[in-house]
Design a protein around this motif. Structure first.
Motif, mmCIF file in Angstrom:
data_model
loop_
_atom_site.group_PDB
_atom_site.id
_atom_site.type_symbol
_atom_site.label_atom_id
_atom_site.label_comp_id
_atom_site.label_asym_id
_atom_site.label_seq_id
_atom_site.Cartn_x
_atom_site.Cartn_y
_atom_site.Cartn_z
ATOM 1 N N LYS A 23 0.842 -1.193 0.000
ATOM 2 C CA LYS A 23 0.000 0.000 0.000
ATOM 3 C C LYS A 23 0.880 1.247 0.000
ATOM 4 C CE LYS A 23 -3.972 -2.152 0.253
ATOM 5 N NZ LYS A 23 -4.932 -2.118 -0.858
ATOM 6 N N ALA A 25 0.686 5.436 -0.248
ATOM 7 C CA ALA A 25 -0.248 6.555 -0.144
ATOM 8 C C ALA A 25 -0.063 7.549 -1.299
ATOM 9 C CB ALA A 25 -0.070 7.267 1.196
ATOM 10 N N THR A 27 0.661 9.380 -4.841
ATOM 11 C CA THR A 27 0.330 9.077 -6.226
ATOM 12 C C THR A 27 1.607 8.960 -7.061
ATOM 13 O OG1 THR A 27 -1.786 10.214 -6.042
ATOM 14 C CG2 THR A 27 -0.912 9.917 -8.258
ATOM 15 N N ASN A 202 -9.641 2.704 -11.427
ATOM 16 C CA ASN A 202 -10.366 3.084 -10.222
ATOM 17 C C ASN A 202 -11.461 4.089 -10.567
ATOM 18 O OD1 ASN A 202 -8.799 1.560 -8.339
ATOM 19 N ND2 ASN A 202 -7.143 3.027 -8.622
ATOM 20 N N ARG A 232 1.733 0.227 7.294
ATOM 21 C CA ARG A 232 1.656 1.377 6.384
ATOM 22 C C ARG A 232 2.408 2.549 6.971
ATOM 23 N NH1 ARG A 232 -3.020 2.888 2.347
ATOM 24 N NH2 ARG A 232 -1.137 3.910 1.583
ATOM 25 N N TYR A 244 -11.212 8.375 -2.107
ATOM 26 C CA TYR A 244 -12.277 7.482 -2.557
ATOM 27 C C TYR A 244 -13.564 7.631 -1.743
ATOM 28 C CZ TYR A 244 -8.472 5.262 -5.099
ATOM 29 O OH TYR A 244 -7.412 5.034 -5.937
ATOM 30 N N ARG A 252 -10.900 8.549 2.829
ATOM 31 C CA ARG A 252 -10.369 7.198 2.592
ATOM 32 C C ARG A 252 -9.456 7.261 1.381
ATOM 33 N NH1 ARG A 252 -12.360 2.799 -0.386
ATOM 34 N NH2 ARG A 252 -14.376 3.812 -0.647
ATOM 35 N N SER A 254 -7.636 4.562 0.086
ATOM 36 C CA SER A 254 -7.449 3.266 -0.571
ATOM 37 C C SER A 254 -8.751 2.875 -1.257
ATOM 38 C CB SER A 254 -7.061 2.194 0.448
ATOM 39 O OG SER A 254 -7.086 0.904 -0.156
ATOM 40 N N SER A 255 -8.639 2.333 -2.464
ATOM 41 C CA SER A 255 -9.838 1.886 -3.181
ATOM 42 C C SER A 255 -10.328 0.538 -2.694
ATOM 43 C CB SER A 255 -9.551 1.805 -4.685
ATOM 44 O OG SER A 255 -8.539 0.838 -4.937
ATOM 45 N N SER A 256 -9.485 -0.195 -1.952
ATOM 46 C CA SER A 256 -9.825 -1.572 -1.590
ATOM 47 C C SER A 256 -9.801 -1.841 -0.089
ATOM 48 C CB SER A 256 -8.852 -2.536 -2.279
ATOM 49 O OG SER A 256 -7.515 -2.250 -1.897
ATOM 50 N N ALA A 257 -9.460 -0.821 0.730
ATOM 51 C CA ALA A 257 -9.353 -1.061 2.170
ATOM 52 C C ALA A 257 -9.789 0.179 2.936
ATOM 53 C CB ALA A 257 -7.917 -1.436 2.536
ATOM 54 N N HIS A 259 -8.630 2.588 4.848
ATOM 55 C CA HIS A 259 -7.429 3.319 5.233
ATOM 56 C C HIS A 259 -7.760 4.808 5.144
ATOM 57 C CE1 HIS A 259 -4.604 -0.269 4.049
ATOM 58 N NE2 HIS A 259 -5.449 -0.549 5.013
#
Length: 327
Positions: A23, A25, A27, A202, A232, A244, A252, A254-257, A259
């Protein structure tokens, strides 16, 4: 995976599994390809990966005055990879072009007449570059994969190797260090390595923000009493984060968690693409301000402020004309 001196050593397969799950953070918009020049093949004995990596760190810290080793990854002649600088930190590798980048140092001197890259390292360079392209959902082209040779050493201007440039990553790196060499010899290998079915766009991305605190903790839930996400690292000053979801002053990233970071330590930025060649970057919002460097067409920037038709593209004073940006 083996660890020593704070570095991790991975095979290419281990790296691909590791980076897919890791992960990050900030970009990432570009992958830099370099060669070490020294150490070269003559200094690698097949077992001294950690010692050579530590030697590079010592040089970068004590001779160059950098905070850490410059690169994120080093790829050795036997195809193994060592981690280096934290992925939450920009590299120290190409003047003026380190923000939003990942740096790969390929161990060897790949100028014509020097080291002949062996098959194990060549395959590892292709595989690792492809894995990073998958990770960050890149289109594989010479805007996303860049060679150090394409940037002026004094100004950081991208001039594609026409004036005051290093040979890095080597004048014989996959057949040459020019843009056309990359397009003809390196890019096709990376494309072939990639499995397009793995890429996921995404579609739930809301916006981008920039971190304004020195260090911003990433938490499991959208509140200050929640625990930090294990494993992280904090997001650092100036990092561009993806948003997201928003909830009660938290975002948030993260797209999947789940965070989360506190939104009050961030500021909104807008992503834009340069539409003309030679866009001048100045240290203030106007033509009378000092020219710092120039950006080429299709370069991407993040705008944090606008004034009198000019856009601020960094935490420090770097401004470009809005006329030549597409948002």
């Amino acid at each position: 995976m083996e660890s020593k001196y704070g570095f991790n050593k991975l095979s290419t397969n281990e790296f691909c599994d590791w980076i897919a799950k890791y992960k990050i953070a900030r970009t990432i918009l570009a992958i830099q390809e370099h060669h070490t020049y020294s150490p070269n093949y003559s200094l690698f004995n097949g077992t001294n990966h950690f010692e050579l990596q530590q030697g590079m760190k010592n040089y970068h810290v004590h001779s160059n005055g950098w905070a850490d080793i410059g690169q994120h990854f080093s790829i050795f002649p036997d195809g193994t990879v060592l981690t280096g600088r934290s992925l939450e930190l920009s590299p120290a590798c190409i003047l003026g072009n380190n923000a939003n980048a990942i740096c790969i140092e390929n161990v060897g001197n790949f100028d014509t007449g020097a080291d002949k890259m062996n098959d194990s390292q060549a395959q590892a360079i292709v595989t690792i570059t492809a894995a990073l392209c998958k990770k960050f959902n890149f289109q594989v082209n010479t805007d996303r994969i860049v060679y150090h040779h394409w940037f002026n050493l004094s100004t950081g201007e991208r001039n594609n190797g026409t004036k005051n440039n290093k040979t890095c990553p080597g004048s014989n790196f996959f057949g040459g260090n020019k843009v056309e060499d990359c397009l003809n010899n390196f890019i096709p290998k990376v494309k072939q390595e990639m499995d397009s079915s793995i890429q996921v766009v995404n579609t739930d991305l809301i916006r981008f923000v920039q971190v304004t605190a020195g260090s911003l903790n990433i938490r499991k839930k959208p509140n200050a009493s929640s625990g930090k996400v294990p494993g992280r690292e904090p997001a650092l000053l100036g990092s561009i984060l993806r948003v997201y979801e928003e909830k009660n002053g938290w975002i948030r990233i993260s797209s999947s968690a789940q965070h989360w970071v506190s939104a009050k330590y961030t500021m909104d930025v807008e992503r834009a693409t340069v539409t003309s060649n030679g866009l001048k970057v100045r240290n203030g919002p106007g033509k009378s301000f000092l020219e710092l460097h120039v950006l080429l067409k299709n370069a991407e920037v993040f705008v944090s402020a606008e004034k009198d038709g000019w856009c601020k593209i960094a935490l420090n004073e770097q401004w470009v004309s809005k006329t030549y940006l597409k948002f």
